[in-house]
Scaffold this active site. Sequence first.
Site, PDB file in Angstrom:
ATOM      1  N   LEU A  68      52.316  42.774  37.358  1.00  0.00           N
ATOM      2  CA  LEU A  68      51.940  41.401  37.914  1.00  0.00           C
ATOM      3  C   LEU A  68      50.629  40.689  37.337  1.00  0.00           C
ATOM      4  O   LEU A  68      50.618  39.524  37.366  1.00  0.00           O
ATOM      5  CB  LEU A  68      52.014  41.595  39.266  1.00  0.00           C
ATOM      6  CG  LEU A  68      53.223  42.110  40.206  1.00  0.00           C
ATOM      7  CD1 LEU A  68      53.206  42.305  41.689  1.00  0.00           C
ATOM      8  CD2 LEU A  68      54.327  41.112  40.048  1.00  0.00           C
TER       9      LEU A  68
ATOM     10  N   ASP B  60      46.384  41.875  35.675  1.00  0.00           N
ATOM     11  CA  ASP B  60      45.213  42.687  35.226  1.00  0.00           C
ATOM     12  C   ASP B  60      44.009  42.417  35.332  1.00  0.00           C
ATOM     13  O   ASP B  60      43.698  41.045  35.126  1.00  0.00           O
ATOM     14  CB  ASP B  60      45.753  42.605  33.448  1.00  0.00           C
ATOM     15  CG  ASP B  60      44.665  43.761  32.909  1.00  0.00           C
ATOM     16  OD1 ASP B  60      44.546  44.881  33.865  1.00  0.00           O
ATOM     17  OD2 ASP B  60      44.493  43.836  31.885  1.00  0.00           O
ATOM     18  N   GLY B  61      43.403  42.966  36.050  1.00  0.00           N
ATOM     19  CA  GLY B  61      41.642  42.547  36.494  1.00  0.00           C
ATOM     20  C   GLY B  61      40.673  43.309  36.004  1.00  0.00           C
ATOM     21  O   GLY B  61      40.942  44.045  34.962  1.00  0.00           O
ATOM     22  N   THR B  62      39.569  43.014  36.354  1.00  0.00           N
ATOM     23  CA  THR B  62      38.430  43.870  35.756  1.00  0.00           C
ATOM     24  C   THR B  62      38.482  45.276  36.184  1.00  0.00           C
ATOM     25  O   THR B  62      38.156  46.113  35.103  1.00  0.00           O
ATOM     26  CB  THR B  62      36.884  43.355  36.620  1.00  0.00           C
ATOM     27  OG1 THR B  62      37.222  42.074  36.438  1.00  0.00           O
ATOM     28  CG2 THR B  62      35.995  43.889  35.758  1.00  0.00           C
ATOM     29  N   TYR B  63      39.026  45.929  37.240  1.00  0.00           N
ATOM     30  CA  TYR B  63      38.889  47.137  37.523  1.00  0.00           C
ATOM     31  C   TYR B  63      40.188  47.942  37.538  1.00  0.00           C
ATOM     32  O   TYR B  63      40.280  49.044  37.617  1.00  0.00           O
ATOM     33  CB  TYR B  63      38.365  47.498  39.017  1.00  0.00           C
ATOM     34  CG  TYR B  63      37.018  46.854  39.098  1.00  0.00           C
ATOM     35  CD1 TYR B  63      35.898  47.276  38.521  1.00  0.00           C
ATOM     36  CD2 TYR B  63      36.642  45.548  39.754  1.00  0.00           C
ATOM     37  CE1 TYR B  63      34.461  46.722  38.628  1.00  0.00           C
ATOM     38  CE2 TYR B  63      35.652  45.126  39.754  1.00  0.00           C
ATOM     39  CZ  TYR B  63      34.466  45.554  39.399  1.00  0.00           C
ATOM     40  OH  TYR B  63      33.133  45.163  39.347  1.00  0.00           O
TER      41      TYR B  63
ATOM     42  N   SER C  50      44.967  47.245  36.838  1.00  0.00           N
ATOM     43  CA  SER C  50      46.114  46.325  36.559  1.00  0.00           C
ATOM     44  C   SER C  50      47.152  46.495  37.861  1.00  0.00           C
ATOM     45  O   SER C  50      47.016  47.567  38.633  1.00  0.00           O
ATOM     46  CB  SER C  50      46.838  46.869  35.255  1.00  0.00           C
ATOM     47  OG  SER C  50      47.126  48.070  35.434  1.00  0.00           O
ATOM     48  N   VAL C  51      47.689  45.497  38.167  1.00  0.00           N
ATOM     49  CA  VAL C  51      48.580  45.475  39.209  1.00  0.00           C
ATOM     50  C   VAL C  51      50.149  45.299  38.650  1.00  0.00           C
ATOM     51  O   VAL C  51      50.492  44.665  37.768  1.00  0.00           O
ATOM     52  CB  VAL C  51      48.291  44.273  40.127  1.00  0.00           C
ATOM     53  CG1 VAL C  51      49.244  44.329  41.394  1.00  0.00           C
ATOM     54  CG2 VAL C  51      46.881  44.389  40.656  1.00  0.00           C
TER      55      VAL C  51
ATOM     56  N   ASP D  61      34.231  37.654  46.711  1.00  0.00           N
ATOM     57  CA  ASP D  61      35.384  37.185  45.752  1.00  0.00           C
ATOM     58  C   ASP D  61      36.406  36.234  46.164  1.00  0.00           C
ATOM     59  O   ASP D  61      37.456  36.575  45.880  1.00  0.00           O
ATOM     60  CB  ASP D  61      35.754  38.463  45.045  1.00  0.00           C
ATOM     61  CG  ASP D  61      36.097  37.955  43.447  1.00  0.00           C
ATOM     62  OD1 ASP D  61      35.833  36.912  43.250  1.00  0.00           O
ATOM     63  OD2 ASP D  61      36.924  38.557  42.767  1.00  0.00           O
TER      64      ASP D  61
END
Length: 622
Positions: free
Chosen positions: A10, A12-15, A17-18, A125
């Site tokens: 779904l 991809d973030g800094t810390y 992935s989803v 955030d």
Amino acid sequence: MNRYTTMKQLGDGTYGSVLMGKSNESGELVAIKRMKRKFYSWDECMNLREVKSLKKLNHANVIKLKEVIRENDHLYFVFEYMKENLYQLMKDRNKLFPESVIRNIMYQILQGLAFIHKHGFFHRDMKPENLLCMGPELVKIADFGLARELRSQPPYTDYVSTRWYRAPEVLLRSSVYSSPIDVWAVGSIMAELYTFRPLFPGTSEVDEIFKICQVLGTPKKSDWPEGYQLASSMNFRFPQCIPINLKTLIPNASSEAIQLMTEMLNWDPKKRPTASQALKHPYFQVGQVLGSSAHHLDTKQTLHKQLQPLEPKPSSSERDPKPLPNILDQPAGQPQPKQGHQPLQTIQPPQNTVTHPPPKQQGHQKPPQTMFPSIIKTIPVNSVSTLGHKGARRRWGQTVFKSGDSCDDIEDDLGASHSKKPSMEACKEKKKESPFRFPDSGLPVSNHFKGENRNLHASVSLKSDPNLSTASTAKQYYLKQSRYLPGVNPKNVSLVAGGKDINSHSWNNQLFPKSLGSMGADLSFKRSNAAGNLGSYTTYNQTGYMPSFLKKEVGSAGQRIQLAPLGASASDYTWSTKTGRGQFSGRTYNPTAKNLNIVNRTQPVPSVHGRTDWVAKYGGHR
């Protein structure tokens, strides 16, 4: 993790992935966040801010952490699944939200935020991407990767939140910021919900401060002394700017909305309202049920509600799970006692009245204090629905206009609210006034080319009906007698020149090309039967493209019809064809001919090269 089946990624973030997953036991959809760094002990996992935050938070507007799994030194968070985020919801829309929808979204965001702050955390955030949605009726705050406890000791990191939603104290590298930074971000998000544009789209931290100064104006030292101290400590000088009224930037927002945004976007964090105080603002005191009561709403329920027949609700309040995406297509018809405005609709035609509809609206909104609003009063006693369901915005009791030329159809296309449309009687009066004129539009359009931009599957009859207005009867009489029907190409005169009689109902003929229809309706005619009915409307041009010849002034299409009344009759028509544009068929009404005193051509055009002299043939009188 063998209890879940992963389906697709779904995000991809800094810390981390989803992934989208499904429970093998229950079949429930979940969102699985896989952290990028490895964790070698449970203690290390439990110290994560995200775990510490979400373990304590259980609220309808805060995303639910179902479980934490550590497997092969990888850490997985299993969250409830939400269809999309607020950014995607805005991006996928082709027109602005009505204020009623924005009010409900904002109410849910502030409810969740107040709960987070009450339990000793602040998010750090807040942005549209971190607000997960099931349509606009259910919004939840997600991604607590940067959340801090309010009682945790500073200094905090200076790089928090996406730049566009970053509070000025964070931009100026303050180390003692707190929950007001979330309130600033919510104010920025609220402005973006109205305009679909970020309010402060800075390209760098310095440019972000400049963008804020451009809107709010340069802060005075007395207004925010701590800000001047922060600026001087980093050798920064505020740019000198004059404040801009938010109403000019967000014209579709009500005065209460502007006031709430102004308070949340205060330079001084101490002067910003808390999330709980913001919920008590007059903006939310409109007598409607706000927030999401059904926090277990799933996709099946959503789709089921969308497919139900939709009734006109002048006060379409955000009761969950009632206010599904049908309210997206209605402008703010909310009960707003302190205002009489309309949200910004860039494509909306000018309406006849702006200040009169709200009182009428209020009259319809007193009954909906109950859960199910009564619509009996809006239905005429003798109305018989013959056309069935047409769409979310089809008005009940209007199907007696069998000729399909209701004067409100264009307003339906462009999203005018139900409460602001004229009644049937007013519509009939308009038709009697000017039967050949397209209401509220300067476009030259045949009466038969008007319609709603939806799939109308019923035929439009031309037969005489005693229930029709005088204008409709006169029009039918003209169409029966006329040898020219709407959409005829005057260049194809072979049948006419040969003296053959043209069947007035042979629409599927080369002599009668399919019309491009009107700009407002984007419709084309199709043949439905040969019994004399104009075929059913079908939509085309879903992309919104409009041929350039339709954008021009009256008479700029391929042919121009001018009424040249001879004696007392105004039924004779002469065609004048422009060179180079003959490929476009379609009649154009000349507004100058509405006044019978203005005659463009007093002399009839003689027959040339086989063209029939209609005046000589009919003698100028029918």
